[in-house]
Design a protein around this motif. Structure first.
Motif, PDB file in Angstrom:
ATOM      1  N   ASP A   1       0.793  -1.224   0.000  1.00 46.41           N
ATOM      2  CA  ASP A   1       0.000   0.000   0.000  1.00 46.41           C
ATOM      3  C   ASP A   1       0.829   1.280   0.000  1.00 46.41           C
ATOM      4  O   ASP A   1       0.312   2.354  -0.227  1.00 46.41           O
ATOM      5  N   GLY A   2       2.145   1.179   0.241  1.00 48.93           N
ATOM      6  CA  GLY A   2       2.984   2.368   0.314  1.00 48.93           C
ATOM      7  C   GLY A   2       4.130   2.338  -0.678  1.00 48.93           C
ATOM      8  O   GLY A   2       4.416   1.305  -1.289  1.00 48.93           O
ATOM      9  N   ASP A   3       4.806   3.481  -0.800  1.00 44.82           N
ATOM     10  CA  ASP A   3       5.965   3.577  -1.698  1.00 44.82           C
ATOM     11  C   ASP A   3       6.999   2.497  -1.400  1.00 44.82           C
ATOM     12  O   ASP A   3       7.689   2.025  -2.306  1.00 44.82           O
ATOM     13  N   ASN A   4       7.111   2.116  -0.133  1.00 45.55           N
ATOM     14  CA  ASN A   4       8.103   1.117   0.249  1.00 45.55           C
ATOM     15  C   ASN A   4       7.769  -0.282  -0.276  1.00 45.55           C
ATOM     16  O   ASN A   4       8.564  -1.203  -0.130  1.00 45.55           O
ATOM     17  N   ASP A   5       6.616  -0.449  -0.898  1.00 51.23           N
ATOM     18  CA  ASP A   5       6.209  -1.739  -1.463  1.00 51.23           C
ATOM     19  C   ASP A   5       6.393  -1.823  -2.980  1.00 51.23           C
ATOM     20  O   ASP A   5       6.186  -2.871  -3.568  1.00 51.23           O
ATOM     21  N   LEU A   6       6.767  -0.720  -3.616  1.00 50.38           N
ATOM     22  CA  LEU A   6       6.821  -0.681  -5.077  1.00 50.38           C
ATOM     23  C   LEU A   6       7.735  -1.741  -5.684  1.00 50.38           C
ATOM     24  O   LEU A   6       7.338  -2.436  -6.619  1.00 50.38           O
ATOM     25  N   ASP A   7       8.964  -1.866  -5.176  1.00 49.49           N
ATOM     26  CA  ASP A   7       9.884  -2.838  -5.785  1.00 49.49           C
ATOM     27  C   ASP A   7       9.353  -4.255  -5.658  1.00 49.49           C
ATOM     28  O   ASP A   7       9.474  -5.062  -6.567  1.00 49.49           O
ATOM     29  N   MET A   8       8.701  -4.555  -4.557  1.00 47.59           N
ATOM     30  CA  MET A   8       8.143  -5.887  -4.326  1.00 47.59           C
ATOM     31  C   MET A   8       6.977  -6.159  -5.276  1.00 47.59           C
ATOM     32  O   MET A   8       6.893  -7.233  -5.874  1.00 47.59           O
ATOM     33  N   LEU A   9       6.085  -5.189  -5.432  1.00 44.46           N
ATOM     34  CA  LEU A   9       4.925  -5.378  -6.309  1.00 44.46           C
ATOM     35  C   LEU A   9       5.349  -5.534  -7.761  1.00 44.46           C
ATOM     36  O   LEU A   9       4.771  -6.328  -8.505  1.00 44.46           O
ATOM     37  N   GLU A  10       6.357  -4.780  -8.167  1.00 45.64           N
ATOM     38  CA  GLU A  10       6.845  -4.880  -9.537  1.00 45.64           C
ATOM     39  C   GLU A  10       7.607  -6.185  -9.769  1.00 45.64           C
ATOM     40  O   GLU A  10       7.614  -6.728 -10.864  1.00 45.64           O
TER      41      GLU A  10
ATOM     42  N   GLU B   1      -1.056   2.342  -9.436  1.00 45.35           N
ATOM     43  CA  GLU B   1      -0.661   2.381 -10.849  1.00 45.35           C
ATOM     44  C   GLU B   1       0.347   1.287 -11.192  1.00 45.35           C
ATOM     45  O   GLU B   1       0.357   0.773 -12.308  1.00 45.35           O
ATOM     46  N   ALA B   2       1.197   0.907 -10.251  1.00 44.09           N
ATOM     47  CA  ALA B   2       2.217  -0.116 -10.502  1.00 44.09           C
ATOM     48  C   ALA B   2       1.681  -1.537 -10.364  1.00 44.09           C
ATOM     49  O   ALA B   2       2.288  -2.476 -10.867  1.00 44.09           O
ATOM     50  N   ALA B   3       0.549  -1.695  -9.710  1.00 41.58           N
ATOM     51  CA  ALA B   3       0.009  -3.016  -9.401  1.00 41.58           C
ATOM     52  C   ALA B   3      -0.665  -3.659 -10.608  1.00 41.58           C
ATOM     53  O   ALA B   3      -1.142  -2.984 -11.517  1.00 41.58           O
ATOM     54  N   ASP B   4      -0.709  -4.987 -10.563  1.00 44.19           N
ATOM     55  CA  ASP B   4      -1.450  -5.750 -11.567  1.00 44.19           C
ATOM     56  C   ASP B   4      -2.944  -5.766 -11.243  1.00 44.19           C
ATOM     57  O   ASP B   4      -3.772  -5.949 -12.131  1.00 44.19           O
ATOM     58  N   TYR B   5      -3.250  -5.602  -9.958  1.00 36.15           N
ATOM     59  CA  TYR B   5      -4.638  -5.667  -9.509  1.00 36.15           C
ATOM     60  C   TYR B   5      -4.780  -4.784  -8.274  1.00 36.15           C
ATOM     61  O   TYR B   5      -3.872  -4.735  -7.435  1.00 36.15           O
ATOM     62  N   VAL B   6      -5.906  -4.093  -8.169  1.00 32.15           N
ATOM     63  CA  VAL B   6      -6.208  -3.293  -6.983  1.00 32.15           C
ATOM     64  C   VAL B   6      -7.393  -3.949  -6.288  1.00 32.15           C
ATOM     65  O   VAL B   6      -8.449  -4.137  -6.899  1.00 32.15           O
ATOM     66  N   THR B   7      -7.197  -4.295  -5.028  1.00 31.59           N
ATOM     67  CA  THR B   7      -8.240  -4.941  -4.233  1.00 31.59           C
ATOM     68  C   THR B   7      -8.926  -3.901  -3.353  1.00 31.59           C
ATOM     69  O   THR B   7      -8.669  -2.706  -3.475  1.00 31.59           O
ATOM     70  N   SER B   8      -9.761  -4.355  -2.471  1.00 32.03           N
ATOM     71  CA  SER B   8     -10.449  -3.447  -1.557  1.00 32.03           C
ATOM     72  C   SER B   8      -9.513  -3.006  -0.430  1.00 32.03           C
ATOM     73  O   SER B   8      -8.392  -3.507  -0.291  1.00 32.03           O
ATOM     74  N   HIS B   9      -9.967  -2.087   0.360  1.00 29.73           N
ATOM     75  CA  HIS B   9      -9.223  -1.514   1.495  1.00 29.73           C
ATOM     76  C   HIS B   9      -8.803  -2.633   2.451  1.00 29.73           C
ATOM     77  O   HIS B   9      -9.509  -3.636   2.599  1.00 29.73           O
ATOM     78  N   ILE B  10      -7.669  -2.455   3.100  1.00 30.72           N
ATOM     79  CA  ILE B  10      -7.186  -3.463   4.056  1.00 30.72           C
ATOM     80  C   ILE B  10      -8.219  -3.753   5.143  1.00 30.72           C
ATOM     81  O   ILE B  10      -8.385  -4.890   5.565  1.00 30.72           O
ATOM     82  N   ASP B  11      -8.958  -2.724   5.567  1.00 29.76           N
ATOM     83  CA  ASP B  11      -9.969  -2.902   6.612  1.00 29.76           C
ATOM     84  C   ASP B  11     -11.272  -3.472   6.073  1.00 29.76           C
ATOM     85  O   ASP B  11     -12.215  -3.685   6.832  1.00 29.76           O
ATOM     86  N   GLU B  12     -11.329  -3.726   4.775  1.00 27.03           N
ATOM     87  CA  GLU B  12     -12.519  -4.307   4.141  1.00 27.03           C
ATOM     88  C   GLU B  12     -12.165  -5.652   3.502  1.00 27.03           C
ATOM     89  O   GLU B  12     -12.627  -5.979   2.407  1.00 27.03           O
ATOM     90  N   ASP B  13     -11.290  -6.414   4.171  1.00 29.37           N
ATOM     91  CA  ASP B  13     -10.886  -7.753   3.728  1.00 29.37           C
ATOM     92  C   ASP B  13     -10.168  -7.752   2.383  1.00 29.37           C
ATOM     93  O   ASP B  13     -10.330  -8.667   1.564  1.00 29.37           O
TER      94      ASP B  13
END
Length: 191
Positions: free
Chosen positions: A140-149, A166-178
């Motif tokens: 969910d944060g900038d610190n995750d970009l290299d991992m997601l890519e 924008e970098a993700a292959d898929y966007v899911t729901s909010h962390i607090d919404e499962d």
């Protein structure tokens, strides 16, 4: 965050501690309380002092405040700083062998340039004989970009910052919404 990878018996498989002059500068800043800093060691995580900036950042990510402790000389795998963008830019010039990534408006991760989430995942994949294409990562944060890519499938949480979505292959729901559960269902990871 990929700086130290352990096996099931907690043996170190890979490590990328902060070293040399960068470590010396950060340890001095920690000990003299120039800025609020968290030290992350293999078995211990602690902060030098807590102020309102720390309280607000931790509250924003729903993580409790850490204990205030003294540095005792163990290898440092990561530090967290509570700095705005300008302060982080000044710090980056003083620690050229480190990477700084942001996880909150006034929260940064400080790691060795030799490490990172993607590097840590690759080390585990090498040990386990798993292909990169078989990896799904969530962030969910900038610190995750290299991992997601890096991952075969990079999933941004619904609460992620714009560049992560924008970098993700898929966007899911909010962390607090499962969000994690919903993404796993989307990719048919459950029978």
């Amino acid at each position: 965050n990929g700086q130290v990878c352990l096996d099931s018996e907690e043996n170190i498989l890979f490590e990328a501690p902060i070293k040399g002059e960068d470590a010396a500068y950060l340890i001095d800043a920690f000990q003299t309380r120039k800025m609020p800093l968290v030290i992350i060691e293999k078995d211990r995580t602690y902060i030098n002092f807590i102020n309102e900036r720390v309280r607000q950042a931790q509250k924003a990510v729903s993580i409790p405040l850490l204990p205030t402790e003294e540095y005792t000389g163990e290898p440092i795998y990561q530090m967290i700083g509570y700095l705005n963008r300008q302060e982080a830019e000044v710090l980056a010039k003083k620690i050229p062998n480190c990477k700084i990534t942001r996880w909150y408006e006034e929260g940064i991760d400080i790691i060795s340039k030799d490490g990172g989430k993607a590097n840590g995942i690759q080390k585990i994949l090498d040990v386990c004989g798993i292909k990169r294409e078989e990896v799904i990562a969530f962030g969910d944060g900038d610190n995750d970009l290299d991992m997601l890519e890096f991952a075969g499938i990079g999933v941004a949480m619904g609460n992620a910052v714009k560049c992560v979505k924008e970098a993700a292959d898929y966007v899911t729901s909010h962390i607090d919404e499962d969000g994690i559960w919903n993404a796993c269902r989307h990719f048919n990871l459950f029978e």
